[in-house]
Motif scaffolding. Structure first.
Motif, PDB file in Angstrom:
ATOM      1  N   PHE A 175       4.830  -0.383  -2.515  1.00 27.76           N
ATOM      2  CA  PHE A 175       4.636  -0.198  -3.950  1.00 27.76           C
ATOM      3  C   PHE A 175       5.921   0.378  -4.532  1.00 27.76           C
ATOM      4  O   PHE A 175       6.743   0.949  -3.813  1.00 27.76           O
ATOM      5  N   ARG A 176       6.064   0.250  -5.826  1.00 27.51           N
ATOM      6  CA  ARG A 176       7.178   0.921  -6.479  1.00 27.51           C
ATOM      7  C   ARG A 176       6.698   1.574  -7.764  1.00 27.51           C
ATOM      8  O   ARG A 176       5.739   1.117  -8.392  1.00 27.51           O
ATOM      9  N   GLN A 177       7.379   2.641  -8.098  1.00 27.30           N
ATOM     10  CA  GLN A 177       7.043   3.377  -9.304  1.00 27.30           C
ATOM     11  C   GLN A 177       8.323   3.625 -10.090  1.00 27.30           C
ATOM     12  O   GLN A 177       9.185   4.393  -9.652  1.00 27.30           O
ATOM     13  N   ALA A 178       8.427   2.958 -11.217  1.00 27.71           N
ATOM     14  CA  ALA A 178       9.552   3.173 -12.111  1.00 27.71           C
ATOM     15  C   ALA A 178       9.277   4.421 -12.948  1.00 27.71           C
ATOM     16  O   ALA A 178       8.126   4.834 -13.096  1.00 27.71           O
ATOM     17  N   PRO A 179      10.318   5.038 -13.505  1.00 30.11           N
ATOM     18  CA  PRO A 179      10.120   6.253 -14.306  1.00 30.11           C
ATOM     19  C   PRO A 179       9.120   6.044 -15.432  1.00 30.11           C
ATOM     20  O   PRO A 179       9.219   5.087 -16.201  1.00 30.11           O
ATOM     21  N   GLY A 180       8.137   6.925 -15.487  1.00 31.68           N
ATOM     22  CA  GLY A 180       7.138   6.870 -16.541  1.00 31.68           C
ATOM     23  C   GLY A 180       6.071   5.820 -16.368  1.00 31.68           C
ATOM     24  O   GLY A 180       5.235   5.624 -17.266  1.00 31.68           O
ATOM     25  N   LYS A 181       6.077   5.148 -15.224  1.00 36.47           N
ATOM     26  CA  LYS A 181       5.095   4.085 -14.997  1.00 36.47           C
ATOM     27  C   LYS A 181       4.279   4.360 -13.755  1.00 36.47           C
ATOM     28  O   LYS A 181       4.600   5.228 -12.958  1.00 36.47           O
ATOM     29  N   ASP A 182       3.216   3.592 -13.596  1.00 31.74           N
ATOM     30  CA  ASP A 182       2.327   3.754 -12.452  1.00 31.74           C
ATOM     31  C   ASP A 182       2.863   2.977 -11.252  1.00 31.74           C
ATOM     32  O   ASP A 182       3.805   2.184 -11.371  1.00 31.74           O
ATOM     33  N   HIS A 183       2.260   3.232 -10.108  1.00 33.42           N
ATOM     34  CA  HIS A 183       2.590   2.478  -8.899  1.00 33.42           C
ATOM     35  C   HIS A 183       2.199   1.018  -9.089  1.00 33.42           C
ATOM     36  O   HIS A 183       1.096   0.700  -9.558  1.00 33.42           O
ATOM     37  N   VAL A 184       3.097   0.132  -8.658  1.00 35.72           N
ATOM     38  CA  VAL A 184       2.850  -1.302  -8.756  1.00 35.72           C
ATOM     39  C   VAL A 184       3.067  -1.921  -7.383  1.00 35.72           C
ATOM     40  O   VAL A 184       4.063  -1.619  -6.720  1.00 35.72           O
ATOM     41  N   ILE A 185       2.150  -2.786  -6.985  1.00 37.40           N
ATOM     42  CA  ILE A 185       2.307  -3.468  -5.693  1.00 37.40           C
ATOM     43  C   ILE A 185       3.531  -4.374  -5.743  1.00 37.40           C
ATOM     44  O   ILE A 185       3.762  -5.079  -6.731  1.00 37.40           O
ATOM     45  N   VAL A 186       4.297  -4.344  -4.687  1.00 40.02           N
ATOM     46  CA  VAL A 186       5.459  -5.222  -4.534  1.00 40.02           C
ATOM     47  C   VAL A 186       5.163  -6.299  -3.505  1.00 40.02           C
ATOM     48  O   VAL A 186       5.368  -7.489  -3.748  1.00 40.02           O
ATOM     49  N   ALA A 187       4.666  -5.853  -2.350  1.00 37.49           N
ATOM     50  CA  ALA A 187       4.365  -6.783  -1.272  1.00 37.49           C
ATOM     51  C   ALA A 187       3.370  -6.138  -0.334  1.00 37.49           C
ATOM     52  O   ALA A 187       3.250  -4.909  -0.287  1.00 37.49           O
ATOM     53  N   ALA A 188       2.668  -6.964   0.413  1.00 34.27           N
ATOM     54  CA  ALA A 188       1.726  -6.473   1.405  1.00 34.27           C
ATOM     55  C   ALA A 188       1.701  -7.446   2.569  1.00 34.27           C
ATOM     56  O   ALA A 188       2.046  -8.629   2.418  1.00 34.27           O
ATOM     57  N   ILE A 189       1.283  -6.945   3.724  1.00 37.96           N
ATOM     58  CA  ILE A 189       1.268  -7.777   4.923  1.00 37.96           C
ATOM     59  C   ILE A 189       0.087  -7.384   5.791  1.00 37.96           C
ATOM     60  O   ILE A 189      -0.291  -6.209   5.856  1.00 37.96           O
ATOM     61  N   THR A 190      -0.501  -8.378   6.426  1.00 41.57           N
ATOM     62  CA  THR A 190      -1.628  -8.108   7.304  1.00 41.57           C
ATOM     63  C   THR A 190      -1.191  -7.325   8.534  1.00 41.57           C
ATOM     64  O   THR A 190       0.001  -7.223   8.835  1.00 41.57           O
ATOM     65  N   ARG A 191      -2.167  -6.797   9.243  1.00 37.07           N
ATOM     66  CA  ARG A 191      -1.818  -5.921  10.357  1.00 37.07           C
ATOM     67  C   ARG A 191      -1.106  -6.642  11.488  1.00 37.07           C
ATOM     68  O   ARG A 191      -0.335  -6.021  12.217  1.00 37.07           O
ATOM     69  N   ASN A 192      -1.351  -7.949  11.651  1.00 41.91           N
ATOM     70  CA  ASN A 192      -0.609  -8.665  12.696  1.00 41.91           C
ATOM     71  C   ASN A 192       0.592  -9.414  12.137  1.00 41.91           C
ATOM     72  O   ASN A 192       1.291 -10.111  12.873  1.00 41.91           O
ATOM     73  N   GLY A 193       0.849  -9.283  10.861  1.00 43.93           N
ATOM     74  CA  GLY A 193       2.045  -9.850  10.261  1.00 43.93           C
ATOM     75  C   GLY A 193       2.004 -11.324   9.946  1.00 43.93           C
ATOM     76  O   GLY A 193       3.040 -11.912   9.603  1.00 43.93           O
ATOM     77  N   ASP A 194       0.826 -11.944  10.028  1.00 41.87           N
ATOM     78  CA  ASP A 194       0.798 -13.398   9.860  1.00 41.87           C
ATOM     79  C   ASP A 194       0.653 -13.845   8.409  1.00 41.87           C
ATOM     80  O   ASP A 194       0.887 -15.020   8.102  1.00 41.87           O
ATOM     81  N   THR A 195       0.282 -12.936   7.538  1.00 47.48           N
ATOM     82  CA  THR A 195       0.099 -13.298   6.130  1.00 47.48           C
ATOM     83  C   THR A 195       0.711 -12.214   5.248  1.00 47.48           C
ATOM     84  O   THR A 195       0.499 -11.029   5.495  1.00 47.48           O
ATOM     85  N   ALA A 196       1.428 -12.648   4.220  1.00 47.14           N
ATOM     86  CA  ALA A 196       2.067 -11.710   3.309  1.00 47.14           C
ATOM     87  C   ALA A 196       1.729 -12.058   1.873  1.00 47.14           C
ATOM     88  O   ALA A 196       1.452 -13.216   1.542  1.00 47.14           O
TER      89      ALA A 196
END
Length: 123
Positions: free
Chosen positions: A36-57
């Motif tokens: 996630f990323r949080q810019a100044p004055g803003k909320d957390h935003v999802i950037v990327a995610a990955i499954t536990r075995n890494g097969d799907t992003a």
């Protein structure tokens, strides 16, 4: 799971950085991971995610083709490769994990969070 993010810093526009997220404690391979990323004055935003075995992003539309998420469960470490960085990518970047076989895109679904790593992109 304890998470330690690293790799942030100051970079010029067009440059690259690789963030790392080192996990300790419970089995990292049991957890999906998100960045996630949080810019100044803003909320957390999802950037990327990955499954536990890494097969799907998953990637937010704003970073598709620019960022790459990956993980090495043998090293208990996740990564976020960031290329062609822009000033609007400036934010504190957080890694987080969730006990799920797939992944989540909502921050409230993540149980464990790293401390954040500041990325500053100058124009």
């Amino acid at each position: 799971v304890q998470l330690q993010a690293s790799g942030g810093g100051l970079v010029q526009a067009g440059g690259s950085l690789r963030l790392s997220c080192a996990a300790s404690g419970r089995s990292f391979s049991s957890y999906a991971m998100g960045w996630f990323r949080q810019a100044p004055g803003k909320d957390h935003v999802i950037v990327a995610a990955i499954t536990r075995n890494g097969d799907t992003a998953y990637y937010a539309d704003s970073v598709k083709g620019q960022f790459t998420i990956s993980r090495d469960n043998a090293k208990n470490t996740g990564y976020l490769e960031m290329n062609s960085l822009k000033p609007e990518d400036t934010a504190v970047y957080y890694c987080a994990t969730a006990l799920t076989s797939y992944y989540y895109t909502e921050k409230d679904e993540y149980n464990y969070w790293g401390q954040g790593s500041l990325v500053t992109v100058s124009s």
